[in-house]
Design a protein around this motif. Structure first.
Motif, PDB file in Angstrom:
ATOM      1  N   ILE A   1       0.844  -1.210   0.000  1.00 59.00           N
ATOM      2  CA  ILE A   1       0.000   0.000   0.000  1.00 59.00           C
ATOM      3  C   ILE A   1       0.870   1.248   0.000  1.00 59.00           C
ATOM      4  CG2 ILE A   1      -1.608   1.348   1.401  1.00 59.00           C
ATOM      5  CD1 ILE A   1      -2.828  -1.329   2.313  1.00 59.00           C
ATOM      6  N   SER A   2       1.894   1.255   0.848  1.00 60.39           N
ATOM      7  CA  SER A   2       2.759   2.422   0.950  1.00 60.39           C
ATOM      8  C   SER A   2       3.536   2.659  -0.345  1.00 60.39           C
ATOM      9  CB  SER A   2       3.732   2.235   2.122  1.00 60.39           C
ATOM     10  OG  SER A   2       4.523   3.384   2.306  1.00 60.39           O
ATOM     11  N   ILE A   3       4.063   1.590  -0.927  1.00 54.79           N
ATOM     12  CA  ILE A   3       4.816   1.732  -2.171  1.00 54.79           C
ATOM     13  C   ILE A   3       3.906   2.188  -3.313  1.00 54.79           C
ATOM     14  CG2 ILE A   3       6.098   0.455  -3.931  1.00 54.79           C
ATOM     15  CD1 ILE A   3       7.183  -1.304  -1.642  1.00 54.79           C
ATOM     16  N   ALA A   4       2.703   1.643  -3.376  1.00 53.26           N
ATOM     17  CA  ALA A   4       1.762   2.030  -4.432  1.00 53.26           C
ATOM     18  C   ALA A   4       1.362   3.493  -4.300  1.00 53.26           C
ATOM     19  CB  ALA A   4       0.527   1.132  -4.371  1.00 53.26           C
TER      20      ALA A   4
ATOM     21  N   ILE B   1      23.881  16.567  19.424  1.00 48.68           N
ATOM     22  CA  ILE B   1      23.849  15.456  18.470  1.00 48.68           C
ATOM     23  C   ILE B   1      22.409  15.298  18.016  1.00 48.68           C
ATOM     24  CG2 ILE B   1      24.246  13.002  18.087  1.00 48.68           C
ATOM     25  CD1 ILE B   1      26.197  13.062  20.439  1.00 48.68           C
ATOM     26  N   GLN B   2      22.207  15.173  16.718  1.00 48.02           N
ATOM     27  CA  GLN B   2      20.872  14.913  16.185  1.00 48.02           C
ATOM     28  C   GLN B   2      20.952  13.775  15.173  1.00 48.02           C
ATOM     29  OE1 GLN B   2      19.606  18.848  14.699  1.00 48.02           O
ATOM     30  NE2 GLN B   2      18.228  18.986  16.452  1.00 48.02           N
ATOM     31  N   VAL B   3      19.897  12.974  15.134  1.00 46.57           N
ATOM     32  CA  VAL B   3      19.774  11.897  14.153  1.00 46.57           C
ATOM     33  C   VAL B   3      18.506  12.145  13.346  1.00 46.57           C
ATOM     34  CG1 VAL B   3      19.612   9.413  13.777  1.00 46.57           C
ATOM     35  CG2 VAL B   3      20.940  10.297  15.719  1.00 46.57           C
ATOM     36  N   TYR B   4      18.622  12.063  12.031  1.00 42.62           N
ATOM     37  CA  TYR B   4      17.490  12.313  11.142  1.00 42.62           C
ATOM     38  C   TYR B   4      17.218  11.097  10.258  1.00 42.62           C
ATOM     39  CZ  TYR B   4      17.796  17.339  12.184  1.00 42.62           C
ATOM     40  OH  TYR B   4      17.804  18.559  12.813  1.00 42.62           O
ATOM     41  N   GLY B   5      15.987  11.015   9.781  1.00 36.73           N
ATOM     42  CA  GLY B   5      15.609  10.009   8.813  1.00 36.73           C
ATOM     43  C   GLY B   5      14.641  10.603   7.810  1.00 36.73           C
ATOM     44  N   ALA B   6      14.811  10.274   6.532  1.00 36.28           N
ATOM     45  CA  ALA B   6      13.920  10.781   5.480  1.00 36.28           C
ATOM     46  C   ALA B   6      13.656   9.677   4.474  1.00 36.28           C
ATOM     47  CB  ALA B   6      14.539  11.994   4.791  1.00 36.28           C
ATOM     48  N   ARG B   7      12.495   9.723   3.869  1.00 37.81           N
ATOM     49  CA  ARG B   7      12.159   8.755   2.832  1.00 37.81           C
ATOM     50  C   ARG B   7      13.165   8.821   1.698  1.00 37.81           C
ATOM     51  NH1 ARG B   7       7.985   4.940   4.022  1.00 37.81           N
ATOM     52  NH2 ARG B   7       6.887   5.853   5.792  1.00 37.81           N
ATOM     53  N   THR B   8      13.528   7.670   1.158  1.00 40.45           N
ATOM     54  CA  THR B   8      14.456   7.639   0.040  1.00 40.45           C
ATOM     55  C   THR B   8      13.754   8.100  -1.231  1.00 40.45           C
ATOM     56  OG1 THR B   8      13.943   5.325  -0.451  1.00 40.45           O
ATOM     57  CG2 THR B   8      15.730   5.750   1.097  1.00 40.45           C
ATOM     58  N   TRP B   9      14.558   8.410  -2.252  1.00 40.34           N
ATOM     59  CA  TRP B   9      13.989   8.914  -3.496  1.00 40.34           C
ATOM     60  C   TRP B   9      13.315   7.781  -4.271  1.00 40.34           C
ATOM     61  CZ3 TRP B   9      14.608   8.120  -8.746  1.00 40.34           C
ATOM     62  CH2 TRP B   9      14.023   9.102  -9.580  1.00 40.34           C
ATOM     63  N   GLY B  10      12.264   8.118  -4.998  1.00 42.52           N
ATOM     64  CA  GLY B  10      11.578   7.171  -5.860  1.00 42.52           C
ATOM     65  C   GLY B  10      10.612   6.262  -5.117  1.00 42.52           C
ATOM     66  N   SER B  11      10.168   5.220  -5.810  1.00 41.41           N
ATOM     67  CA  SER B  11       9.171   4.322  -5.225  1.00 41.41           C
ATOM     68  C   SER B  11       9.715   3.575  -4.014  1.00 41.41           C
ATOM     69  CB  SER B  11       8.678   3.323  -6.279  1.00 41.41           C
ATOM     70  OG  SER B  11       9.761   2.552  -6.788  1.00 41.41           O
ATOM     71  N   ARG B  12      11.040   3.422  -3.930  1.00 42.32           N
ATOM     72  CA  ARG B  12      11.619   2.752  -2.759  1.00 42.32           C
ATOM     73  C   ARG B  12      11.297   3.506  -1.476  1.00 42.32           C
ATOM     74  NH1 ARG B  12      17.849   1.670  -3.556  1.00 42.32           N
ATOM     75  NH2 ARG B  12      17.743   3.900  -4.053  1.00 42.32           N
ATOM     76  N   GLY B  13      11.049   4.804  -1.606  1.00 40.96           N
ATOM     77  CA  GLY B  13      10.695   5.600  -0.437  1.00 40.96           C
ATOM     78  C   GLY B  13       9.383   5.176   0.195  1.00 40.96           C
ATOM     79  N   GLY B  14       8.589   4.396  -0.524  1.00 43.66           N
ATOM     80  CA  GLY B  14       7.367   3.884   0.068  1.00 43.66           C
ATOM     81  C   GLY B  14       7.627   2.841   1.128  1.00 43.66           C
ATOM     82  N   ALA B  15       8.835   2.260   1.119  1.00 41.09           N
ATOM     83  CA  ALA B  15       9.152   1.199   2.073  1.00 41.09           C
ATOM     84  C   ALA B  15      10.316   1.537   2.993  1.00 41.09           C
ATOM     85  CB  ALA B  15       9.479  -0.094   1.329  1.00 41.09           C
ATOM     86  N   ALA B  16      11.165   2.488   2.582  1.00 45.15           N
ATOM     87  CA  ALA B  16      12.414   2.657   3.322  1.00 45.15           C
ATOM     88  C   ALA B  16      12.779   4.123   3.517  1.00 45.15           C
ATOM     89  CB  ALA B  16      13.550   1.943   2.586  1.00 45.15           C
ATOM     90  N   VAL B  17      13.550   4.354   4.570  1.00 44.94           N
ATOM     91  CA  VAL B  17      14.099   5.674   4.853  1.00 44.94           C
ATOM     92  C   VAL B  17      15.627   5.608   4.806  1.00 44.94           C
ATOM     93  CG1 VAL B  17      12.154   6.371   6.300  1.00 44.94           C
ATOM     94  CG2 VAL B  17      14.162   5.285   7.355  1.00 44.94           C
TER      95      VAL B  17
END
Length: 275
Positions: free
Chosen positions: A16-19, A51-67
């Protein structure tokens, strides 16, 4: 019945997230933004270490599943931040995958707004940065990168966090690769340092910790329950309800940030504290 339960918990949320991600228009990576999002305190204003830690969605459709995740640090009275992360395509140029440079700590990752996952600040944090840099130097996969199951950018962040428990870093379920223990064996500390995990090469595993709760990794997809915030973790979709945790879904909504209890001299939950 078991197969359907596994499908509903692990496969369906990710699909669902990737779609959804694939159906939205995205800027070409050459034109993507890497501008500041204003989440990191101005070093000219805040003189103490952080100290800070960040996370962002990856580029493209892979961002639907991964950061993609990264770590930033500023020592007391320093003029700028140093940013640490694993970037796989650096290997194509014969460089180390480990990028260590001074730069924008809270920049968008190819037009994807980052979420602040950890914030540790105060007079004692310079000593924590010493531990942080030692852990970064000890990272064993500087010349190796695999999107799945690891080692990748999230493997790096988790590796460092295990050696710097002051972060109490709870990586989101979308941080695929965080459970890759590699040469460390199949048993280890949870990234937060508040529990332990079993992981078979990042492909299957179980984690139990005070900070993360209980997580099950199946094929790199992570589902679980976070008891500290009464939230569920789902592959692709992240942590729900997202506004109560440090992990946002694909949308623009920015959640409240939970500050680690150790070395947290001030809270970043308000705009006043952020800048």
């Amino acid at each position: 019945m078991t197969i359907w339960i596994l499908f509903a918990v692990f496969v369906a949320p990710a699909v669902i997230s990737i779609a959804w991600r694939a159906s939205t228009g995205q800027t070409h990576w050459r034109d993507a933004s890497h501008g500041s999002t204003g989440q990191a305190p101005d070093p000219a204003v805040m003189q103490s270490a952080i100290i800070q830690v960040y996370g962002a969605r990856t580029w493209g459709s892979r961002g639907g599943a991964a950061v993609h995740t990264w770590i930033t640090a500023k020592r007391a009275n320093a003029d700028d931040y140093e940013r640490f992360e694993i970037i796989g395509w650096r290997l194509r140029r014969g460089e180390s995958a480990l990028s260590r440079r001074r730069g924008n700590p809270d920049a968008e990752w190819f037009s994807n707004r980052p979420v602040l996952l950890a914030d540790v600040r105060g007079d004692d944090v310079d000593a924590v940065i010493d531990k942080l840099e030692a852990a970064i130097d000890a990272y064993p996969y500087k010349h190796e990168y695999k999107t799945w199951p690891g080692p990748n950018s999230n493997t790096f962040t988790a590796f460092v966090a295990r050696r710097v428990p002051e972060l109490r870093l709870d990586l989101p379920p979308t941080a695929i690769g965080k459970d890759y223990l590699g040469n460390g064996g199949m048993f280890g500390k949870a990234p937060s340092g508040t529990g332990y995990q079993f992981s078979a090469f990042g492909v299957f595993g179980v984690l139990a910790a005070l900070e993360e709760g209980i997580e099950v990794n199946l094929g790199g997809l992570v589902a679980g329950i976070d008891f500290t915030s009464l939230a569920i973790k789902l592959p692709g979709l992240g942590t729900w309800p997202s506004w109560r945790r440090s992990e946002a879904w694909i949308g623009e909504k920015t959640p409240n940030v939970r500050v680690p209890r150790s070395y947290a001299a001030t809270s970043p939950n308000s705009a006043k504290d952020q800048h």
